[in-house]
Design a protein around this motif. Structure first.
Motif, PDB file in Angstrom:
ATOM      1  N   VAL A 127      45.176  14.523  -7.680  1.00  0.00           N
ATOM      2  CA  VAL A 127      44.089  15.304  -8.274  1.00  0.00           C
ATOM      3  C   VAL A 127      44.642  16.007  -9.507  1.00  0.00           C
ATOM      4  O   VAL A 127      45.598  16.781  -9.418  1.00  0.00           O
ATOM      5  CB  VAL A 127      43.533  16.344  -7.270  1.00  0.00           C
ATOM      6  CG1 VAL A 127      42.424  17.160  -7.917  1.00  0.00           C
ATOM      7  CG2 VAL A 127      43.019  15.652  -6.014  1.00  0.00           C
ATOM      8  N   VAL A 128      44.044  15.705 -10.670  1.00  0.00           N
ATOM      9  CA  VAL A 128      44.522  16.307 -11.930  1.00  0.00           C
ATOM     10  C   VAL A 128      43.448  17.232 -12.494  1.00  0.00           C
ATOM     11  O   VAL A 128      42.249  16.992 -12.320  1.00  0.00           O
ATOM     12  CB  VAL A 128      44.883  15.219 -12.966  1.00  0.00           C
ATOM     13  CG1 VAL A 128      46.037  14.380 -12.481  1.00  0.00           C
ATOM     14  CG2 VAL A 128      43.680  14.342 -13.274  1.00  0.00           C
ATOM     15  N   THR A 129      43.884  18.301 -13.136  1.00  0.00           N
ATOM     16  CA  THR A 129      42.959  19.261 -13.753  1.00  0.00           C
ATOM     17  C   THR A 129      42.616  18.801 -15.164  1.00  0.00           C
ATOM     18  O   THR A 129      43.498  18.420 -15.947  1.00  0.00           O
ATOM     19  CB  THR A 129      43.592  20.667 -13.800  1.00  0.00           C
ATOM     20  OG1 THR A 129      43.926  21.068 -12.463  1.00  0.00           O
ATOM     21  CG2 THR A 129      42.626  21.677 -14.400  1.00  0.00           C
ATOM     22  N   LEU A 130      41.330  18.824 -15.499  1.00  0.00           N
ATOM     23  CA  LEU A 130      40.868  18.358 -16.808  1.00  0.00           C
ATOM     24  C   LEU A 130      40.817  19.528 -17.789  1.00  0.00           C
ATOM     25  O   LEU A 130      40.426  20.645 -17.429  1.00  0.00           O
ATOM     26  CB  LEU A 130      39.476  17.735 -16.684  1.00  0.00           C
ATOM     27  CG  LEU A 130      39.333  16.552 -15.710  1.00  0.00           C
ATOM     28  CD1 LEU A 130      37.871  16.133 -15.609  1.00  0.00           C
ATOM     29  CD2 LEU A 130      40.188  15.376 -16.161  1.00  0.00           C
ATOM     30  N   ASN A 131      41.193  19.262 -19.058  1.00  0.00           N
ATOM     31  CA  ASN A 131      41.040  20.279 -20.108  1.00  0.00           C
ATOM     32  C   ASN A 131      39.643  20.166 -20.717  1.00  0.00           C
ATOM     33  O   ASN A 131      38.860  19.279 -20.362  1.00  0.00           O
ATOM     34  CB  ASN A 131      42.134  20.152 -21.172  1.00  0.00           C
ATOM     35  CG  ASN A 131      42.154  18.756 -21.803  1.00  0.00           C
ATOM     36  OD1 ASN A 131      41.106  18.136 -21.985  1.00  0.00           O
ATOM     37  ND2 ASN A 131      43.348  18.279 -22.135  1.00  0.00           N
ATOM     38  N   ASP A 132      39.311  21.054 -21.633  1.00  0.00           N
ATOM     39  CA  ASP A 132      37.959  21.091 -22.212  1.00  0.00           C
ATOM     40  C   ASP A 132      37.601  19.783 -22.895  1.00  0.00           C
ATOM     41  O   ASP A 132      36.464  19.292 -22.800  1.00  0.00           O
ATOM     42  CB  ASP A 132      37.847  22.252 -23.208  1.00  0.00           C
ATOM     43  CG  ASP A 132      37.928  23.608 -22.518  1.00  0.00           C
ATOM     44  OD1 ASP A 132      37.708  23.624 -21.279  1.00  0.00           O
ATOM     45  OD2 ASP A 132      38.199  24.624 -23.188  1.00  0.00           O
TER      46      ASP A 132
ATOM     47  N   ASN B 249      33.478  15.483 -11.495  1.00  0.00           N
ATOM     48  CA  ASN B 249      34.560  15.809 -12.436  1.00  0.00           C
ATOM     49  C   ASN B 249      34.149  16.950 -13.374  1.00  0.00           C
ATOM     50  O   ASN B 249      34.937  17.860 -13.666  1.00  0.00           O
ATOM     51  CB  ASN B 249      34.928  14.582 -13.263  1.00  0.00           C
ATOM     52  CG  ASN B 249      35.565  13.487 -12.419  1.00  0.00           C
ATOM     53  OD1 ASN B 249      35.967  13.740 -11.284  1.00  0.00           O
ATOM     54  ND2 ASN B 249      35.653  12.280 -12.963  1.00  0.00           N
TER      55      ASN B 249
ATOM     56  N   THR C 201      33.679  20.393 -11.202  1.00  0.00           N
ATOM     57  CA  THR C 201      34.913  20.987 -10.647  1.00  0.00           C
ATOM     58  C   THR C 201      36.022  21.131 -11.671  1.00  0.00           C
ATOM     59  O   THR C 201      36.966  21.911 -11.457  1.00  0.00           O
ATOM     60  CB  THR C 201      35.442  20.127  -9.486  1.00  0.00           C
ATOM     61  OG1 THR C 201      35.786  18.807  -9.976  1.00  0.00           O
ATOM     62  CG2 THR C 201      34.401  20.000  -8.382  1.00  0.00           C
ATOM     63  N   GLY C 202      35.917  20.367 -12.770  1.00  0.00           N
ATOM     64  CA  GLY C 202      36.983  20.393 -13.758  1.00  0.00           C
ATOM     65  C   GLY C 202      38.230  19.667 -13.287  1.00  0.00           C
ATOM     66  O   GLY C 202      39.321  19.837 -13.845  1.00  0.00           O
ATOM     67  N   LYS C 203      38.069  18.834 -12.258  1.00  0.00           N
ATOM     68  CA  LYS C 203      39.196  18.064 -11.716  1.00  0.00           C
ATOM     69  C   LYS C 203      38.803  16.603 -11.549  1.00  0.00           C
ATOM     70  O   LYS C 203      37.631  16.276 -11.397  1.00  0.00           O
ATOM     71  CB  LYS C 203      39.651  18.640 -10.374  1.00  0.00           C
ATOM     72  CG  LYS C 203      40.244  20.042 -10.494  1.00  0.00           C
ATOM     73  CD  LYS C 203      40.680  20.574  -9.142  1.00  0.00           C
ATOM     74  CE  LYS C 203      41.264  21.976  -9.279  1.00  0.00           C
ATOM     75  NZ  LYS C 203      41.707  22.538  -7.974  1.00  0.00           N
ATOM     76  N   LYS C 204      39.837  15.750 -11.544  1.00  0.00           N
ATOM     77  CA  LYS C 204      39.599  14.312 -11.452  1.00  0.00           C
ATOM     78  C   LYS C 204      40.593  13.687 -10.481  1.00  0.00           C
ATOM     79  O   LYS C 204      41.781  14.017 -10.500  1.00  0.00           O
ATOM     80  CB  LYS C 204      39.757  13.687 -12.844  1.00  0.00           C
ATOM     81  CG  LYS C 204      39.504  12.195 -12.905  1.00  0.00           C
ATOM     82  CD  LYS C 204      39.666  11.697 -14.345  1.00  0.00           C
ATOM     83  CE  LYS C 204      39.392  10.204 -14.441  1.00  0.00           C
ATOM     84  NZ  LYS C 204      39.549   9.725 -15.845  1.00  0.00           N
TER      85      LYS C 204
END
Length: 605
Positions: free
Chosen positions: A109-114, A325, A328-331
């Motif tokens: 699970v990776v956190t997405l930037n803007d 995605n 939650t801002g995550k992928k």
């Protein structure tokens, strides 16, 4: 790590054989659960349903709160160890353990930037537009076909054809009903039905005669006992006769009801009604299919609806993932394990299991115990949520089985994950499990800790299955004298003292014939015949090393097994235990188990 929940799980083979009945169980996170029972009880079938190797006929299986009924085994994040190891013979130990890691991808699970979130929004818009375009294309395609059908005046032609088929169907059903009505009248006018009715009346009359004879026989005996002055002492006998009377009437009713059911099957009207229903269903089905085929407009509308559903399903998962995605801002991404990661995992597990020296060997160069370690190591390397083990030690010899059992206990502490373990060996169940699920004929008999199922078995099956040698059981009478309970066994009257006696009194258990259970290790040898001891004759003396298993016969011809630690015996005592010698035994009330003689349920459960 994960919890596992099975709710009303059922397994039916070929719509006939029910292998597992309404299985309900909550398994906590990091709990070690053991399914145990005789062959054919459904324990492995239940495990395979959790794994996804068997289809679930009814009910649900949840892993970590997610229903997995429709998930493939590879998508359930479980690891399984089989009875026969299931190693690839042409792979080395290292390759066997690395193989599932090469097949499966590592979930991250990776956190997405803007910027990445904006890209997801853009991709979502594109996917939604593509879906809308495809829906519009399908709608236009089928609307054109429907419009052409109406333009060619096919609608009126179809209606006329359908009306003709409906009339034809009604005429066929009317003709069929008339045919069967004629046959029914012929049967009623003949002698066959009359003869059958006479037989039915004769069976009913015989049934009532037999019931009356049975009732009178037992009522006379009960009346005689009640007429005696010793009515209180005869209380248990009267209860016994009442039960025998009810049993007699039940058996008579069952026998004659079967005869009546067999006669009912021969009733020509019943047979005719069955044939009539089958013929009507067949004719109705055939005409309904013709009517459906004739209605081309309905067919086109159904095709349009199914095509639109396919488009929705095609884009549903992709749209759901993108929305998640963005929210939650995550992928979630799946990456293949690098060879370095695979090497680290395999060598770490091999070190834990002590098989590092065998990593370059092939399975044929390993012993049974080493192969089983490799099979366990392959499962461990996956780092799954749930470990499933299907009789992993049954192919090993006794010494190696004991060694591997100890290793699994240590392994469990190191992994600290959820285990479901299947075995037919109650010793494995008692030593490994946090809780034990005891099964018989597809049903759960009892779920509890090893101490609970040993000290308080819910029924006779559990009592005899758990414990080695198995529990001694025999029929006896439970009596109450001056508020104290006794069992009458082998010519002696033994007081039920301690908590067991208090519990019997608290539950106000009536005097009755019971099945008494005493474990072999709870029977004590006496030097001589005393007031509370029982005289027996030794038939077999099994020397087990640290203990003796004495098979003795009582004066009432009941067979018992007595388990005696050899450290408690002098040499002269051991030498005196030979065939035919007298052995005096005793046991206390606190070690007794009381079972209903009919239901076999524990009276104190």
């Amino acid at each position: 790590m994960a919890s596992v929940k099975l709710t009303n799980v059922k397994k039916i083979y070929d719509n006939k054989v029910v292998a597992v009945h309404d299985f309900n169980l909550d398994i906590k996170d990091k709990e070690f659960i053991v399914f145990v029972g005789p062959s054919g009880c459904g324990k492995s079938t239940t495990l395979r349903m959790v794994a996804g190797l068997e289809e679930i006929s009814d009910g649900t299986v949840e892993i970590d709160g997610e229903v997995v009924n429709d998930l493939q085994p590879k998508d359930r994040n479980i690891a399984m160890v089989f009875q026969n190891y299931a190693l690839y013979p042409h792979f080395t130990v290292y390759e066997n353990m690395a193989f599932p890691l090469r097949l499966n991808k590592n979930k991250k699970v990776v956190t997405l930037n803007d910027e990445e979130i904006e890209e997801c929004k853009k991709e979502l818009d594109e996917v939604v537009n593509k879906k809308d375009q495809e829906i519009a294309s399908v709608t236009a395609k089928y609307d054109a076909k429907i419009e052409r059908a109406l333009a060619n005046h096919q609608d009126e032609v179809i209606k006329e054809k359908i009306a003709a088929l409906v009339n034809e169907k009604q005429a066929a059903l009317t003709q069929l009903n008339a045919k069967f009505d004629e046959q029914e009248n012929a049967i009623k006018a003949g002698l066959e039905l009359t003869n059958l009715e006479n037989k039915v009346n004769e069976v009913k009359a015989n049934k009532q005669v037999k019931i009356n004879e049975c009732s009178k026989s037992y009522d006379d005996k009960i009346a005689n006992l009640k007429a005696e002055d010793r009515i209180e002492k005869n209380f248990s006998k009267i209860n016994y006769l009442e039960e025998k009377k009810a049993e007699c009437i039940h058996n008579i009713t069952k026998k004659y009801d079967k005869l009546l059911a067999d006669l009912e099957k021969k009733n020509p009207l019943v047979v005719l009604a069955k044939n009539k229903a089958e013929q009507i269903d067949k004719v109705s089905f055939n005409y309904d299919m013709k009517i459906k085929d004739a209605d081309k407009l309905a067919i086109l509308k159904d095709e349009k609806e199914n095509a639109l559903k396919e488009v929705e399903a095609k884009y549903h998962e992709q749209i759901s993932v993108l929305k998640s995605n963005i929210e939650t801002g995550k992928k979630v991404i799946f990456e293949a394990f690098s060879e370095e990661e695979i090497y680290d995992r395999v060598t770490k597990v091999a070190n834990i299991l002590g098989i590092t020296d065998y990593l370059l060997r092939k399975p044929r160069a390993l012993s049974g115990g080493q192969r089983q370690r490799v099979a366990i190591g392959r499962a461990m390397a996956r780092n799954a949520k749930v470990f499933l083990m299907d009789e992993p030690l049954s192919n090993l010899d006794a010494k190696l089985r004991n060694q591997m059992r100890a290793e699994i206990i240590l392994l469990r502490k190191q992994l600290n994950t959820t285990f479901i373990y299947v075995t037919h060996d109650q010793t494995e169940a008692m030593t490994l499990g946090d809780r034990i699920v005891i099964m018989k004929d597809g049903y759960i008999q009892q779920v509890g800790t090893p101490t609970e199922v040993f000290d308080m078995p819910v029924n006779l099956f559990v009592a005899e299955f758990i414990g080695a040698p198995k529990m001694n059981t025999f029929k006896t009478n439970l009596v109450n004298e001056d508020g104290k309970y006794y069992v009458e066994a082998f010519g002696a009257k033994i007081l039920v003292d301690g908590e067991k006696g208090e519990e019997l009194a608290k539950r106000d258990i009536k005097e009755q014939e019971i099945i008494l259970g005493v474990r072999p290790e709870h029977i004590v040898l006496d030097d001589k015949l005393g007031a509370h001891s029982i005289e027996t004759t030794l038939e077999v003396n099994e020397m087990m090393g640290s203990e003796l298993h004495l098979h003795v016969n009582t004066t009432s011809n009941d067979k018992l097994i007595v388990r005696v630690p050899t450290i408690n015996l002098t040499n002269s005592q051991r030498n005196s235990l030979v065939f035919g010698s007298k052995v005096y035994i005793t046991f206390e009330g606190k070690v007794m188990h009381f079972f209903d003689k009919d239901t076999k349920e524990n009276l104190l459960k």
